[in-house]
Write an enzyme that holds these catalytic residues in place. Sequence first.
Site, PDB file in Angstrom:
ATOM      1  N   ILE A 145       1.016  -1.386   0.036  1.00 57.29           N
ATOM      2  CA  ILE A 145       0.500   0.409  -0.087  1.00 57.29           C
ATOM      3  C   ILE A 145       0.763   1.493  -0.026  1.00 57.29           C
ATOM      4  CG2 ILE A 145      -0.465  -0.088   2.242  1.00 57.29           C
ATOM      5  CD1 ILE A 145      -2.868   1.678   2.412  1.00 57.29           C
ATOM      6  N   SER A 146       0.383   2.203  -1.249  1.00 55.58           N
ATOM      7  CA  SER A 146       1.493   3.535  -0.904  1.00 55.58           C
ATOM      8  C   SER A 146       2.219   4.198   0.171  1.00 55.58           C
ATOM      9  CB  SER A 146       1.182   4.091  -2.037  1.00 55.58           C
ATOM     10  OG  SER A 146       1.108   3.716  -3.446  1.00 55.58           O
ATOM     11  N   GLN A 147       2.963   4.676   0.633  1.00 53.49           N
ATOM     12  CA  GLN A 147       3.129   5.865   1.481  1.00 53.49           C
ATOM     13  C   GLN A 147       1.823   6.916   1.326  1.00 53.49           C
ATOM     14  OE1 GLN A 147       6.570   7.898  -0.367  1.00 53.49           O
ATOM     15  NE2 GLN A 147       6.458   8.946   2.418  1.00 53.49           N
TER      16      GLN A 147
END
Length: 214
Positions: free
Chosen positions: A61-63
Amino acid sequence: MSRHQISRDRMVRDQLLPRGIRDKAVLAAMASVPRHLFVEEGLIPSAYEDMPLPIGFGQTISQPYIVALMTQLLEVSPGMRVLEIGTGSGYQAAILDAMGLDVYSVERVRELHFRTSTFFMRHKFRNIRLKLADGTLGWPEAGPFDRIIITAGGPEIPAPLLEQLKEPGILLLPLGADRRTQNLVRVIREEGEVRQETLAPVAFVDLVGRHGWS
Ligand code: SAH
């Protein structure tokens, strides 16, 4: 106020505002979507930290900042039809949904697709449509789209996605000749032309498919 709400407000204040996220609709969505529900139970304490987190199957899951930046760069308005390639945890799709968009999202990893489908049903995200497929081919039956966002890094701009992009329209993707180092590229279609802007360096997982890595 709940402890997660406090974490979200802090995330907005410390990670997003100082780095130039100014779009009020983006900030409101980031402050309201419960990111901690999109990570594995053991990672809940880290859900609002300034980093990407593993979601299984070698994916992430992206930053928060990258999600906010990409969403801001899409320049959306409510009611637009948006295609996302790389559903993953569903977090980016939920942010777009919270902004009043008509969201379509494609994932190629079967387990992630089914896990996120179940999650969206359980938490009543009813306006996000999901599909298990190679997203580099787009979703022709649901297109064309006002906006397309790819959340995995590939070596080329997938031609089918350009075909499914409306005019005016924006396609945003991490693009790189090397795996794991890409630049965020924004393709803008307007007034009969297609132009391309190269933005910040980023590091996404591989886009795997017909118009991605093999
Ligand atoms: N947007 C996601 C980020 C997931 S990471 C989130 O908010 O959690 C990128 C995802 O892209 C991974 O789940 C990976 O399996 C998926 N992916 C890679 N290549 C793909 C392709 N060709 N079609 C659809 N999904 C793809």
